[in-house]
Design a protein around this motif. Structure first.
Motif, PDB file in Angstrom:
ATOM      1  N   THR A   1       0.842  -1.210   0.000  1.00 46.73           N
ATOM      2  CA  THR A   1       0.000   0.000   0.000  1.00 46.73           C
ATOM      3  C   THR A   1       0.875   1.258   0.000  1.00 46.73           C
ATOM      4  OG1 THR A   1      -1.452  -1.299   1.421  1.00 46.73           O
ATOM      5  CG2 THR A   1      -2.026   1.007   1.123  1.00 46.73           C
ATOM      6  N   VAL A   2       1.876   1.241   0.882  1.00 46.85           N
ATOM      7  CA  VAL A   2       2.766   2.399   0.987  1.00 46.85           C
ATOM      8  C   VAL A   2       3.473   2.644  -0.348  1.00 46.85           C
ATOM      9  CG1 VAL A   2       4.884   3.274   2.067  1.00 46.85           C
ATOM     10  CG2 VAL A   2       3.100   2.211   3.465  1.00 46.85           C
ATOM     11  N   ALA A   3       3.966   1.568  -0.970  1.00 49.41           N
ATOM     12  CA  ALA A   3       4.671   1.709  -2.251  1.00 49.41           C
ATOM     13  C   ALA A   3       3.743   2.318  -3.300  1.00 49.41           C
ATOM     14  CB  ALA A   3       5.195   0.352  -2.706  1.00 49.41           C
ATOM     15  N   ALA A   4       2.496   1.854  -3.331  1.00 53.04           N
ATOM     16  CA  ALA A   4       1.531   2.368  -4.311  1.00 53.04           C
ATOM     17  C   ALA A   4       1.278   3.856  -4.084  1.00 53.04           C
ATOM     18  CB  ALA A   4       0.232   1.571  -4.217  1.00 53.04           C
ATOM     19  N   VAL A   5       1.153   4.211  -2.781  1.00 56.21           N
ATOM     20  CA  VAL A   5       0.912   5.616  -2.445  1.00 56.21           C
ATOM     21  C   VAL A   5       2.090   6.474  -2.900  1.00 56.21           C
ATOM     22  CG1 VAL A   5       0.708   7.241  -0.517  1.00 56.21           C
ATOM     23  CG2 VAL A   5      -0.635   5.119  -0.529  1.00 56.21           C
ATOM     24  N   LEU A   6       3.318   5.991  -2.639  1.00 57.80           N
ATOM     25  CA  LEU A   6       4.517   6.745  -3.027  1.00 57.80           C
ATOM     26  C   LEU A   6       4.562   6.947  -4.534  1.00 57.80           C
ATOM     27  CD1 LEU A   6       7.308   5.340  -0.678  1.00 57.80           C
ATOM     28  CD2 LEU A   6       6.105   7.541  -0.575  1.00 57.80           C
ATOM     29  N   VAL A   7       4.283   5.875  -5.279  1.00 58.35           N
ATOM     30  CA  VAL A   7       4.291   5.958  -6.751  1.00 58.35           C
ATOM     31  C   VAL A   7       3.251   6.966  -7.223  1.00 58.35           C
ATOM     32  CG1 VAL A   7       3.774   4.685  -8.875  1.00 58.35           C
ATOM     33  CG2 VAL A   7       5.210   3.649  -7.119  1.00 58.35           C
ATOM     34  N   ALA A   8       2.051   6.901  -6.612  1.00 52.97           N
ATOM     35  CA  ALA A   8       0.972   7.807  -7.007  1.00 52.97           C
ATOM     36  C   ALA A   8       1.361   9.266  -6.736  1.00 52.97           C
ATOM     37  CB  ALA A   8      -0.302   7.448  -6.260  1.00 52.97           C
ATOM     38  N   CYS A   9       1.968   9.485  -5.539  1.00 51.72           N
ATOM     39  CA  CYS A   9       2.369  10.848  -5.177  1.00 51.72           C
ATOM     40  C   CYS A   9       3.438  11.370  -6.139  1.00 51.72           C
ATOM     41  CB  CYS A   9       2.901  10.873  -3.751  1.00 51.72           C
ATOM     42  SG  CYS A   9       1.586  10.636  -2.550  1.00 51.72           S
ATOM     43  N   ALA A  10       4.413  10.464  -6.425  1.00 56.56           N
ATOM     44  CA  ALA A  10       5.494  10.866  -7.325  1.00 56.56           C
ATOM     45  C   ALA A  10       4.925  11.251  -8.689  1.00 56.56           C
ATOM     46  CB  ALA A  10       6.511   9.737  -7.458  1.00 56.56           C
ATOM     47  N   ALA A  11       3.991  10.433  -9.188  1.00 58.85           N
ATOM     48  CA  ALA A  11       3.388  10.683 -10.502  1.00 58.85           C
ATOM     49  C   ALA A  11       2.609  11.997 -10.488  1.00 58.85           C
ATOM     50  CB  ALA A  11       2.477   9.516 -10.892  1.00 58.85           C
ATOM     51  N   ALA A  12       1.924  12.264  -9.358  1.00 59.98           N
ATOM     52  CA  ALA A  12       1.110  13.485  -9.251  1.00 59.98           C
ATOM     53  C   ALA A  12       1.996  14.720  -9.261  1.00 59.98           C
ATOM     54  CB  ALA A  12       0.258  13.437  -7.985  1.00 59.98           C
ATOM     55  N   THR A  13       3.136  14.656  -8.507  1.00 53.84           N
ATOM     56  CA  THR A  13       4.003  15.845  -8.427  1.00 53.84           C
ATOM     57  C   THR A  13       4.669  16.137  -9.762  1.00 53.84           C
ATOM     58  OG1 THR A  13       5.687  14.397  -7.509  1.00 53.84           O
ATOM     59  CG2 THR A  13       4.510  15.807  -5.956  1.00 53.84           C
ATOM     60  N   THR A  14       5.006  15.070 -10.523  1.00 53.87           N
ATOM     61  CA  THR A  14       5.639  15.320 -11.820  1.00 53.87           C
ATOM     62  C   THR A  14       4.604  15.592 -12.897  1.00 53.87           C
ATOM     63  OG1 THR A  14       5.697  12.962 -12.221  1.00 53.87           O
ATOM     64  CG2 THR A  14       7.718  13.960 -11.354  1.00 53.87           C
ATOM     65  N   GLY A  15       3.336  15.522 -12.531  1.00 51.72           N
ATOM     66  CA  GLY A  15       2.276  15.801 -13.477  1.00 51.72           C
ATOM     67  C   GLY A  15       1.987  14.644 -14.410  1.00 51.72           C
ATOM     68  N   GLY A  16       2.521  13.447 -14.111  1.00 49.60           N
ATOM     69  CA  GLY A  16       2.308  12.264 -14.965  1.00 49.60           C
ATOM     70  C   GLY A  16       0.930  11.653 -14.790  1.00 49.60           C
ATOM     71  N   ALA A  17       0.186  12.047 -13.746  1.00 47.72           N
ATOM     72  CA  ALA A  17      -1.137  11.459 -13.530  1.00 47.72           C
ATOM     73  C   ALA A  17      -2.136  12.565 -13.210  1.00 47.72           C
ATOM     74  CB  ALA A  17      -1.075  10.475 -12.365  1.00 47.72           C
ATOM     75  N   THR A  18      -3.389  12.354 -13.616  1.00 46.61           N
ATOM     76  CA  THR A  18      -4.433  13.331 -13.318  1.00 46.61           C
ATOM     77  C   THR A  18      -4.805  13.237 -11.853  1.00 46.61           C
ATOM     78  OG1 THR A  18      -6.165  11.750 -13.771  1.00 46.61           O
ATOM     79  CG2 THR A  18      -5.403  13.073 -15.627  1.00 46.61           C
ATOM     80  N   ALA A  19      -5.523  14.229 -11.346  1.00 50.81           N
ATOM     81  CA  ALA A  19      -5.958  14.224  -9.943  1.00 50.81           C
ATOM     82  C   ALA A  19      -6.879  13.046  -9.682  1.00 50.81           C
ATOM     83  CB  ALA A  19      -6.666  15.538  -9.621  1.00 50.81           C
ATOM     84  N   THR A  20      -7.828  12.768 -10.604  1.00 55.57           N
ATOM     85  CA  THR A  20      -8.768  11.653 -10.439  1.00 55.57           C
ATOM     86  C   THR A  20      -8.017  10.325 -10.394  1.00 55.57           C
ATOM     87  OG1 THR A  20      -9.961  12.928 -12.108  1.00 55.57           O
ATOM     88  CG2 THR A  20     -11.077  10.989 -11.193  1.00 55.57           C
ATOM     89  N   GLY A  21      -7.053  10.198 -11.293  1.00 53.67           N
ATOM     90  CA  GLY A  21      -6.266   8.954 -11.355  1.00 53.67           C
ATOM     91  C   GLY A  21      -5.549   8.701 -10.046  1.00 53.67           C
ATOM     92  N   THR A  22      -4.915   9.742  -9.500  1.00 54.44           N
ATOM     93  CA  THR A  22      -4.193   9.614  -8.236  1.00 54.44           C
ATOM     94  C   THR A  22      -5.150   9.210  -7.120  1.00 54.44           C
ATOM     95  OG1 THR A  22      -2.829  11.444  -8.996  1.00 54.44           O
ATOM     96  CG2 THR A  22      -2.592  10.783  -6.687  1.00 54.44           C
ATOM     97  N   TYR A  23      -6.315   9.892  -7.118  1.00 54.09           N
ATOM     98  CA  TYR A  23      -7.333   9.621  -6.091  1.00 54.09           C
ATOM     99  C   TYR A  23      -7.773   8.153  -6.150  1.00 54.09           C
ATOM    100  CZ  TYR A  23     -11.721  10.049  -3.535  1.00 54.09           C
ATOM    101  OH  TYR A  23     -12.727   9.884  -2.646  1.00 54.09           O
TER     102      TYR A  23
END
Ligand SMILES: Nc1ncnc2c1ncn2[C@@H]1O[C@H](COP(=O)(O)OP(=O)(O)O)[C@@H](O)[C@H]1O
Ligand SMILES: [Mg+2]
Length: 364
Positions: free
Chosen positions: A85-107
């Protein structure tokens, strides 16, 4: 999923050790409770208590040893689940900060990450819940696949119109694991409808001989016939229903006197109960019990004396009304006067049955 399987073999071994010590303690505990009076009389209470304590301590150790493996197992699973879970959260956060993922996708990813692991957690929980059953499975499987002592392949119904003749022809039998044969070349004929006495010292093989007649085991060689037919030709239940037995150690159930008597003949009327009890010389004593024939006797007939128990078992066998009656030292716990009377009554009641009377001395 694969990680905990590394421990499977160790967990199974510990589980079996746990189960074994659990069984040993349970058996010992039951025995100690049932034989309390004997232990007290022999002054063995202290020793028995020490043994029970040792067994309890062994169970405690086995339980803890199993728990340790089991907890390591749970720890590993939980670490993987939380770590994932933690790894997934970290990946999602990293993607969000670099703009690689949309807000909905991260959520969505944050929501689903922990849901993904739910089946793994459930599986792990069920696996643990079922583990006690897994350790018991070996014993249950062994029990289910145990073969009966003798094959039940006979087809004849054993409904003899007249009492049958019982004949032993050159019967040899050695108990499994014993060097000396219990029976060597036994041959005799018990004539139909007559009383035949078998007399011999203790250990001569009298009870063994009767167990062969009832086909608890088959002879190593020789033949046992009832009514001219090999005992193996009869259906096992039919053969045993045709032979009423009073064995050396009688078993009475925790039930009323009447229920104990009706064991082999549930439809017997009260008059028939009384008649059988009279022939066994116990009717008066039974009538004097607090509730008469409706008195509940304890486990193994604990509220009756040895002689009373034997005579009750005798009445039960008479009531069964089988064409063959077998008495294995059935009056050994009865005093001599009563013994003579019961034997007389028995001979009258057993008239018309083939009766095998086993005794260790001729007077009985
Ligand atoms: N279940 C058994 N397993 C092994 N040996 C047995 C078993 N039952 C009896 N025996 C042995 O067989 C012999 C005959 O015993 P048994 O038939 O009980 O004698 P009896 O009834 O004449 O006193 C004895 O030596 C006894 O130790
Ligand atoms: Mg015996």
């Amino acid at each position: 999923l694969a990680g905990p399987r590394l421990w499977d073999r160790l967990l199974a071994r510990r589980g079996r050790a746990h189960w074994d010590s659990y069984e040993a303690l349970a058996a010992d505990h039951l025995e100690a409770l049932q034989s309390m009076a004997t232990l007290r009389a022999a002054g063995a209470v202290g020793r028995t208590r020490a043994r029970l304590e040792r067994r309890s301590a062994a169970l405690h150790r086995a339980t803890v040893a199993k728990m340790r493996v089991s907890l390591a197992d749970t720890g590993l699973t939980d670490l993987a689940v939380q770590g994932g879970t933690v790894a997934a959260v970290l990946v999602a956060c990293a993607a969000a900060t670099t703009g690689g993922a949309t807000a909905t996708g991260t959520y969505l990813l944050l929501m689903l990450a922990s849901e993904c692991f739910r089946p793994v957690r459930d599986l792990s929980r069920e696996w643990h819940a079922g583990h006690l059953g897994l350790s018991a499975v070996d014993g249950i499987a062994a029990l289910r696949h145990t073969e009966g002592g003798v094959p039940d392949e006979g087809t004849v119904a054993a409904d003899w119109a007249t009492p049958p003749e019982v004949r032993f022809e050159n019967v040899h039998f050695t108990h499994p694991g014993r060097a000396r044969p219990a029976l060597a070349g036994i041959a005799f004929t018990a004539p139909a409808g007559r009383v035949t006495a078998l007399v011999g010292p203790s250990g001569a093989g009298k009870s063994t001989l009767l167990s062969l007649l009832l086909r608890q085991r088959d002879p190593d060689s020789g033949r046992i016939t009832v009514g001219g037919l090999d005992t193996a030709a009869y259906r096992l239940d039919a053969l045993r229903r045709g032979i009423a037995v009073v064995s050396q150690d009688t078993y009475l159930f925790r039930a009323t006197v009447a229920d104990n008597l009706r064991l082999a003949r549930p439809a017997a009327t009260s008059a028939q109960l009384h008649e059988a009890a009279r022939a066994a010389g116990i009717h008066e004593e039974l009538s004097r019990l607090p509730d008469g024939y409706d008195t509940v006797i304890g486990e193994r007939g604990a509220t009756l004396s040895g002689g009373q128990r034997q005579r009750l078992a005798l009445a039960r066998a008479l009531l069964a009304d089988a064409p063959v009656l077998v008495l294995d030292e059935a009056t050994s716990a009865v005093d001599e006067r009563a013994e003579a009377r019961i034997t007389r009554e028995l001979l009258a009641a057993g008239r018309g049955r083939t009766c095998l009377l086993v005794a260790h001395r001729l007077e009985a």
